[in-house]
Design a protein around this motif. Structure first.
Motif, mmCIF file in Angstrom:
data_model
loop_
_atom_site.group_PDB
_atom_site.id
_atom_site.type_symbol
_atom_site.label_atom_id
_atom_site.label_comp_id
_atom_site.label_asym_id
_atom_site.label_seq_id
_atom_site.Cartn_x
_atom_site.Cartn_y
_atom_site.Cartn_z
ATOM 1 N N THR A 143 0.332 -13.174 -4.465
ATOM 2 C CA THR A 143 -0.403 -13.314 -5.720
ATOM 3 C C THR A 143 -0.169 -14.674 -6.353
ATOM 4 O O THR A 143 0.949 -15.193 -6.337
ATOM 5 C CB THR A 143 0.021 -12.207 -6.702
ATOM 6 O OG1 THR A 143 -0.072 -10.939 -6.056
ATOM 7 C CG2 THR A 143 -0.862 -12.209 -7.940
ATOM 8 N N LYS A 170 9.109 -12.498 -9.929
ATOM 9 C CA LYS A 170 8.135 -11.460 -9.592
ATOM 10 C C LYS A 170 6.750 -12.037 -9.304
ATOM 11 O O LYS A 170 6.095 -11.630 -8.346
ATOM 12 C CB LYS A 170 8.053 -10.453 -10.740
ATOM 13 C CG LYS A 170 9.355 -9.706 -10.973
ATOM 14 C CD LYS A 170 9.245 -8.721 -12.126
ATOM 15 C CE LYS A 170 10.549 -7.972 -12.332
ATOM 16 N NZ LYS A 170 10.487 -7.014 -13.463
ATOM 17 N N LYS A 199 -5.391 -12.271 -5.797
ATOM 18 C CA LYS A 199 -4.589 -11.279 -5.075
ATOM 19 C C LYS A 199 -5.002 -11.335 -3.605
ATOM 20 O O LYS A 199 -5.981 -10.693 -3.211
ATOM 21 C CB LYS A 199 -4.824 -9.893 -5.680
ATOM 22 C CG LYS A 199 -4.437 -9.798 -7.153
ATOM 23 C CD LYS A 199 -4.880 -8.488 -7.784
ATOM 24 C CE LYS A 199 -6.367 -8.463 -8.018
ATOM 25 N NZ LYS A 199 -6.834 -7.236 -8.694
ATOM 26 N N ASP A 202 -5.652 -8.074 -1.628
ATOM 27 C CA ASP A 202 -6.568 -7.079 -2.201
ATOM 28 C C ASP A 202 -7.989 -7.346 -1.707
ATOM 29 O O ASP A 202 -8.677 -8.236 -2.208
ATOM 30 C CB ASP A 202 -6.515 -7.145 -3.727
ATOM 31 C CG ASP A 202 -7.282 -6.010 -4.389
ATOM 32 O OD1 ASP A 202 -7.968 -5.261 -3.668
ATOM 33 O OD2 ASP A 202 -7.194 -5.870 -5.618
ATOM 34 N N ASN A 220 -0.179 -6.172 -14.759
ATOM 35 C CA ASN A 220 -1.072 -5.064 -14.401
ATOM 36 C C ASN A 220 -2.314 -5.569 -13.666
ATOM 37 O O ASN A 220 -2.770 -4.962 -12.686
ATOM 38 C CB ASN A 220 -1.487 -4.293 -15.650
ATOM 39 C CG ASN A 220 -0.347 -3.471 -16.234
ATOM 40 O OD1 ASN A 220 0.651 -3.199 -15.553
ATOM 41 N ND2 ASN A 220 -0.474 -3.086 -17.490
ATOM 42 N N GLU A 223 -1.953 -6.358 -9.883
ATOM 43 C CA GLU A 223 -1.805 -5.298 -8.894
ATOM 44 C C GLU A 223 -3.110 -5.110 -8.120
ATOM 45 O O GLU A 223 -4.197 -5.224 -8.680
ATOM 46 C CB GLU A 223 -1.437 -3.979 -9.575
ATOM 47 C CG GLU A 223 -0.062 -3.969 -10.210
ATOM 48 C CD GLU A 223 1.058 -4.072 -9.183
ATOM 49 O OE1 GLU A 223 0.801 -3.799 -7.987
ATOM 50 O OE2 GLU A 223 2.174 -4.423 -9.580
ATOM 51 N N PRO A 227 -3.873 0.125 -3.936
ATOM 52 C CA PRO A 227 -2.763 -0.374 -3.118
ATOM 53 C C PRO A 227 -2.129 0.699 -2.236
ATOM 54 O O PRO A 227 -2.281 1.908 -2.467
ATOM 55 C CB PRO A 227 -1.761 -0.828 -4.180
ATOM 56 C CG PRO A 227 -1.990 0.123 -5.316
ATOM 57 C CD PRO A 227 -3.469 0.415 -5.314
ATOM 58 N N SER A 233 6.744 -1.066 -3.892
ATOM 59 C CA SER A 233 5.748 -0.959 -4.959
ATOM 60 C C SER A 233 5.955 0.281 -5.826
ATOM 61 O O SER A 233 5.494 0.325 -6.977
ATOM 62 C CB SER A 233 4.336 -0.927 -4.369
ATOM 63 O OG SER A 233 4.123 0.229 -3.567
ATOM 64 N N ARG A 236 7.403 -0.354 -9.336
ATOM 65 C CA ARG A 236 6.466 -0.973 -10.279
ATOM 66 C C ARG A 236 5.491 0.062 -10.835
ATOM 67 O O ARG A 236 5.247 0.113 -12.045
ATOM 68 C CB ARG A 236 5.677 -2.089 -9.603
ATOM 69 C CG ARG A 236 6.506 -3.233 -9.111
ATOM 70 C CD ARG A 236 5.652 -4.468 -8.873
ATOM 71 N NE ARG A 236 4.534 -4.229 -7.985
ATOM 72 C CZ ARG A 236 4.586 -4.321 -6.667
ATOM 73 N NH1 ARG A 236 5.736 -4.623 -6.080
ATOM 74 N NH2 ARG A 236 3.517 -4.111 -5.923
ATOM 75 N N TYR A 237 4.942 0.895 -9.968
ATOM 76 C CA TYR A 237 3.954 1.869 -10.421
ATOM 77 C C TYR A 237 4.596 2.984 -11.242
ATOM 78 O O TYR A 237 3.983 3.503 -12.181
ATOM 79 C CB TYR A 237 3.197 2.445 -9.226
ATOM 80 C CG TYR A 237 2.483 1.389 -8.422
ATOM 81 C CD1 TYR A 237 1.850 0.324 -9.046
ATOM 82 C CD2 TYR A 237 2.470 1.423 -7.027
ATOM 83 C CE1 TYR A 237 1.212 -0.665 -8.321
ATOM 84 C CE2 TYR A 237 1.835 0.435 -6.290
ATOM 85 C CZ TYR A 237 1.204 -0.608 -6.948
ATOM 86 O OH TYR A 237 0.573 -1.589 -6.233
#
Length: 296
Positions: A143, A170, A199, A202, A220, A223, A227, A233, A236-237
């Motif tokens: 990212t 991060k 991303k 993605d 947010n 992301e 995903p 991950s 994070r979620y």
């Protein structure tokens, strides 16, 4: 074990690290504890990788809390192993990611990158968004976060720089201002002030543009739309405090993937987190979780 690239700290050195070094990532561990020993090996492997890649500073260090128990008590250290990230400001933050060699290398690489990276040309901006700037960073993050601002948008610039500082370790941030920002805004069909997020992992929405300049909103937006749920991950979620909807599948791509991704893009289920897990191999995390659900 050759510990040349992972020198231990004593009480005096730890005190110095806390006020005089730009960045030090410290593993607190107990050598008699099996889990500590396993994490220590991963930490050492990461230090050796960073040394080979010619990182100019030894940012990974250790504190053995059996021999230095009084120092660790003063640090309110009561869970082992634990990792803290110390910075020259005198502040420290706990590491809350996964404990693996790859994660430790990525952490060090992202923390030592300039935050935000100051871009001076469209060529640099394209390299940054493609993961080629800073050099070799593409191996450690998928990212890129690009802030576009007019020079007189000082409030927004200050907010973006603060967000970049909070996201160190991060996400990788870069900033463009003035004429360069206007040129890049046209390239991305947007305007200033805005944040453009690329991303690269993605396929459904690689580019996201947002106007809200705060760490949470940017994180947010960074992301992936739909995903894969993995060990790294999951943390994070989980912090988003929303229920999961999990597609268990034996494929990485399918029409069902596309359908669920479209639902997320349309914001049809804003209070849910839609993810997928690979359940193809017997014994894999996805297969074990699915089996556990089926048995209930």
């Amino acid at each position: 074990l050759d510990k040349t690239n992972l020198p231990p700290l004593n009480d005096v050195q730890l005190a110095d690290v806390k006020i005089n070094t730009e960045l030090t990532i410290v593993l607190f561990y107990i050598y008699l504890d099996q889990r500590s020993t396993a994490i220590y090996r991963s930490f050492l492997e990461a230090a050796n990788i960073l040394a080979v890649e010619s990182l100019d500073k030894q940012v990974l260090r250790t504190m053995e809390c059996f021999d230095w128990s009084h120092i660790c008590r003063k640090e309110d250290m009561n869970i082992y192993p634990s990792i803290r990230i110390y910075r020259s400001s005198g502040d420290w933050v706990p590491y809350d990611g996964i404990f693996s060699t790859e994660a430790f290398v990525s952490l060090a690489k992202l923390y030592t990158a300039q935050a935000p990276y100051q871009l001076t040309s469209a060529g640099e901006a394209n390299q940054f968004m493609d993961g080629q700037l800073p050099p070799n960073i593409v191996s450690y993050t998928d990212t890129a976060v690009l802030g576009l601002f007019d020079k007189d948008q000082t409030t927004e610039i200050a907010k973006f720089k603060d967000a970049a500082d909070k996201a160190q370790g991060k996400l990788l941030y870069a900033i463009a201002t003035g004429d360069l920002a206007q040129q890049l805004a046209k390239q991305y069909n947007t305007q200033t002030p805005n944040v453009v997020i690329n991303k690269r992992n993605d396929k459904y929405q690689p580019i996201t543009i947002i106007s809200e300049i705060c760490p949470v909103a940017i994180a947010n937006a960074a992301e992936p739309i739909f995903p894969e749920l993995t060990a790294s991950s999951f943390v994070r979620y989980l912090e988003m405090n929303k229920p999961f909807v999990i597609l268990f599948t034996d494929k990485k791509e399918s029409p069902l993937h596309d359908t669920l991704a479209d639902l997320v893009k349309e914001n049809r289920f804003p209070d849910l987190i839609l993810v997928w897990m690979n359940a193809e191999k017997v014994g894999s995390p996805g297969a074990r979780i699915l089996l556990d659900y089926d048995s209930k």
